[in-house]
Design a protein around this motif. Sequence first.
Motif, mmCIF file in Angstrom:
data_model
loop_
_atom_site.group_PDB
_atom_site.id
_atom_site.type_symbol
_atom_site.label_atom_id
_atom_site.label_comp_id
_atom_site.label_asym_id
_atom_site.label_seq_id
_atom_site.Cartn_x
_atom_site.Cartn_y
_atom_site.Cartn_z
ATOM 1 N N ALA A 188 0.838 -1.208 0.000
ATOM 2 C CA ALA A 188 0.000 0.000 0.000
ATOM 3 C C ALA A 188 0.869 1.253 0.000
ATOM 4 C CB ALA A 188 -0.934 -0.005 1.210
ATOM 5 N N GLY A 189 1.958 1.240 0.770
ATOM 6 C CA GLY A 189 2.847 2.396 0.824
ATOM 7 C C GLY A 189 3.538 2.666 -0.503
ATOM 8 N N LEU A 190 4.034 1.619 -1.153
ATOM 9 C CA LEU A 190 4.709 1.793 -2.446
ATOM 10 C C LEU A 190 3.736 2.283 -3.513
ATOM 11 C CD1 LEU A 190 6.936 -1.417 -2.397
ATOM 12 C CD2 LEU A 190 7.748 0.953 -2.266
ATOM 13 N N ALA A 191 2.510 1.771 -3.490
ATOM 14 C CA ALA A 191 1.517 2.227 -4.465
ATOM 15 C C ALA A 191 1.129 3.680 -4.216
ATOM 16 C CB ALA A 191 0.280 1.331 -4.405
ATOM 17 N N ALA A 192 1.004 4.067 -2.938
ATOM 18 C CA ALA A 192 0.689 5.458 -2.615
ATOM 19 C C ALA A 192 1.787 6.379 -3.123
ATOM 20 C CB ALA A 192 0.497 5.615 -1.107
ATOM 21 N N ARG A 193 3.030 5.963 -2.971
ATOM 22 C CA ARG A 193 4.144 6.774 -3.477
ATOM 23 C C ARG A 193 4.038 6.954 -4.981
ATOM 24 N NH1 ARG A 193 10.264 4.912 -2.293
ATOM 25 N NH2 ARG A 193 9.710 3.261 -3.749
ATOM 26 N N SER A 194 3.625 5.913 -5.701
ATOM 27 C CA SER A 194 3.495 6.007 -7.160
ATOM 28 C C SER A 194 2.387 6.953 -7.590
ATOM 29 C CB SER A 194 3.225 4.616 -7.742
ATOM 30 O OG SER A 194 4.329 3.759 -7.565
ATOM 31 N N SER A 195 1.447 7.262 -6.676
ATOM 32 C CA SER A 195 0.349 8.172 -7.020
ATOM 33 C C SER A 195 0.817 9.609 -7.179
ATOM 34 C CB SER A 195 -0.733 8.111 -5.940
ATOM 35 O OG SER A 195 -0.315 8.812 -4.763
ATOM 36 N N GLY A 196 2.007 9.945 -6.650
ATOM 37 C CA GLY A 196 2.500 11.312 -6.715
ATOM 38 C C GLY A 196 2.060 12.195 -5.567
ATOM 39 N N GLY A 372 -3.586 1.918 -1.735
ATOM 40 C CA GLY A 372 -2.522 2.917 -1.667
ATOM 41 C C GLY A 372 -2.599 3.918 -2.797
ATOM 42 N N LEU A 373 -2.816 3.424 -4.020
ATOM 43 C CA LEU A 373 -2.914 4.303 -5.184
ATOM 44 C C LEU A 373 -4.095 5.256 -5.041
ATOM 45 C CD1 LEU A 373 -1.990 4.993 -8.114
ATOM 46 C CD2 LEU A 373 -3.620 3.238 -8.887
ATOM 47 N N MET A 374 -5.251 4.719 -4.694
ATOM 48 C CA MET A 374 -6.454 5.546 -4.585
ATOM 49 C C MET A 374 -6.334 6.544 -3.441
ATOM 50 S SD MET A 374 -10.392 4.285 -4.139
ATOM 51 C CE MET A 374 -10.251 3.230 -5.580
ATOM 52 N N GLY A 375 -5.748 6.121 -2.317
ATOM 53 C CA GLY A 375 -5.568 7.043 -1.203
ATOM 54 C C GLY A 375 -4.715 8.232 -1.584
ATOM 55 N N GLY A 376 -3.617 7.971 -2.300
ATOM 56 C CA GLY A 376 -2.747 9.059 -2.731
ATOM 57 C C GLY A 376 -3.433 10.001 -3.699
ATOM 58 N N LEU A 377 -4.219 9.441 -4.615
ATOM 59 C CA LEU A 377 -4.939 10.273 -5.581
ATOM 60 C C LEU A 377 -6.033 11.093 -4.901
ATOM 61 C CD1 LEU A 377 -5.243 7.746 -8.541
ATOM 62 C CD2 LEU A 377 -3.773 9.766 -8.441
ATOM 63 N N LEU A 378 -6.720 10.484 -3.933
ATOM 64 C CA LEU A 378 -7.742 11.229 -3.203
ATOM 65 C C LEU A 378 -7.136 12.397 -2.438
ATOM 66 C CD1 LEU A 378 -9.941 8.305 -1.822
ATOM 67 C CD2 LEU A 378 -10.775 10.192 -3.240
ATOM 68 N N ALA A 379 -5.966 12.173 -1.828
ATOM 69 C CA ALA A 379 -5.316 13.241 -1.071
ATOM 70 C C ALA A 379 -4.966 14.410 -1.983
ATOM 71 C CB ALA A 379 -4.060 12.704 -0.383
ATOM 72 N N TYR A 423 4.313 -1.469 -12.801
ATOM 73 C CA TYR A 423 3.639 -1.100 -14.050
ATOM 74 C C TYR A 423 2.673 0.071 -13.887
ATOM 75 C CZ TYR A 423 5.425 -4.858 -17.000
ATOM 76 O OH TYR A 423 6.246 -5.656 -17.763
ATOM 77 N N LEU A 424 2.562 0.635 -12.689
ATOM 78 C CA LEU A 424 1.636 1.753 -12.510
ATOM 79 C C LEU A 424 2.018 2.948 -13.376
ATOM 80 C CD1 LEU A 424 0.934 1.668 -8.647
ATOM 81 C CD2 LEU A 424 -0.665 1.118 -10.497
ATOM 82 N N ILE A 425 3.266 3.351 -13.333
ATOM 83 C CA ILE A 425 3.677 4.517 -14.125
ATOM 84 C C ILE A 425 3.670 4.212 -15.621
ATOM 85 C CG2 ILE A 425 5.523 6.189 -14.546
ATOM 86 C CD1 ILE A 425 3.888 6.561 -11.932
ATOM 87 N N PRO A 426 4.202 3.066 -16.093
ATOM 88 C CA PRO A 426 4.052 2.747 -17.522
ATOM 89 C C PRO A 426 2.591 2.695 -17.957
ATOM 90 C CG PRO A 426 5.732 1.353 -16.550
ATOM 91 C CD PRO A 426 5.091 2.099 -15.412
ATOM 92 N N GLY A 427 1.715 2.181 -17.107
ATOM 93 C CA GLY A 427 0.295 2.146 -17.446
ATOM 94 C C GLY A 427 -0.287 3.539 -17.579
ATOM 95 N N LEU A 428 0.131 4.444 -16.694
ATOM 96 C CA LEU A 428 -0.328 5.832 -16.769
ATOM 97 C C LEU A 428 0.195 6.503 -18.023
ATOM 98 C CD1 LEU A 428 -1.746 8.248 -15.448
ATOM 99 C CD2 LEU A 428 0.388 8.731 -14.246
#
Length: 445
Positions: A188-196, A372-379, A423-428
């Motif tokens: 969750a932490g690594l995915a949140a970091r990828s959210s920016g 993690g990804l969604m939490g970072g984007l929501l913030a 693959y989160l950033i390549p997918g984006l």
Amino acid sequence: YEVKIYQPLSKAKALTTNHAQYATSLGIPFVEQIDASADCNLVIDGLFGFGLTRPLEGEMAAMVDRLNQRSTPVVSIDLPSGLHTDTGAALGTAICATHTLCLGLWKKAFLQEQALQYLGRSELIDFGLPLADITAVLGKMPNLQRITPDLAFQALPLSRPPSTHKYKQGHLLLICGSRAYMGAALLAGLAARSSGVGMLSIAVPESLRLLLIGQLPDALVMGCPEDETGAIAQLPEEMDFSKYTVIAAGCGLTQGASAVIEQILETDRPLLLDADGLNILAKLGTIPTLQKRQAPTVLTPHQGEFKRLFPDLAEPETDRITMAQTAAAQSGAIVLLKGARTIIASPKGKAWLNPESTPALARGGSGDVLTGLMGGLLAQGMMGETNPESIVLGAAWWHSQAAILAAKERSELGVDASTLIDYLIPGLQQLKALCLHDESEMGDG
């Protein structure tokens, strides 16, 4: 081509009768039994389509079952015969098509998870229905929309002003992990970091603190007192919730962290709950607990968690779209119901469906990555004027597109949760390139 027609129904509408007479005038033979078509290389299914409500029985059901036993490709027109138009359920039995051509507008069945095994590859045939006629029937803004690349792209906080700083890009507090589920906190932490997200704080049991610091040196990791099972017993006494834009909790917590979930439910912060956060909420009483909250709440259950959260709604005969919409309306929360066709429902009645996903996501840890990804984007989004529903649908799309890209390059078996994060950033980037290409083509036109 040599064509044969099988017409098992003696009674037909006038238009169907006229078409049959025209086929006869062309010399196309009609066969009495479906077995007479066994030598055909392709079957076109036009028995039933839009509007079927009664189950297939007797000889008709037996015929469909015999056809399904063949390896011959089947193209269904509008809907595979036997499917309910709205729920996507098989009415007794239904034809398993390899390709379905949906006419005019997408039918609700195409958005239902239980229809997937019958639809095969689906394609919309747009024959130019007048917009005025569509609006007269459906209204200007239907309550159910398919998520498109453009819709997802617009929801993501990808553009930043030239003059900004980390505190303007959102501060996410993740509450996650236990001695039994250390990896969930890390994923969750690594995915949140990828959210920016601008700032990331993570509250974990004290025994996990050094592990998280070693993998996420840019996060603020707080060790919390833990009970004898290794669950978070309580949050640090000095914690000031007002510092955080959004709180996301649940990944790997275990139900030993009940007091923590109760505490954050009483805050005025936007809240994202997953996994054991949902299970604890269910024990507290989902609807009465959430009705007390003023800030936005996002729930991300799979089917089992949904049944625990909303036991009165999870009936077998109720379609998933209606279940999610009803749950959102009753609880006041945004409900993301996970599945092969993930549904996002707003308390205001509107719903969005993600039409693209992959079985590669059926792996432990995929949900932790989404949280993690969604939490970072929501913030990030909650710092501006983006509504939380848009952010949730954007996160769901990004998550699934990363998995699709990973599966394409590594196969469906090669997409573990750590790979999914890679693959989160390549997918984006792929999503961004697609949307910019479409804009360019529109400009050239």
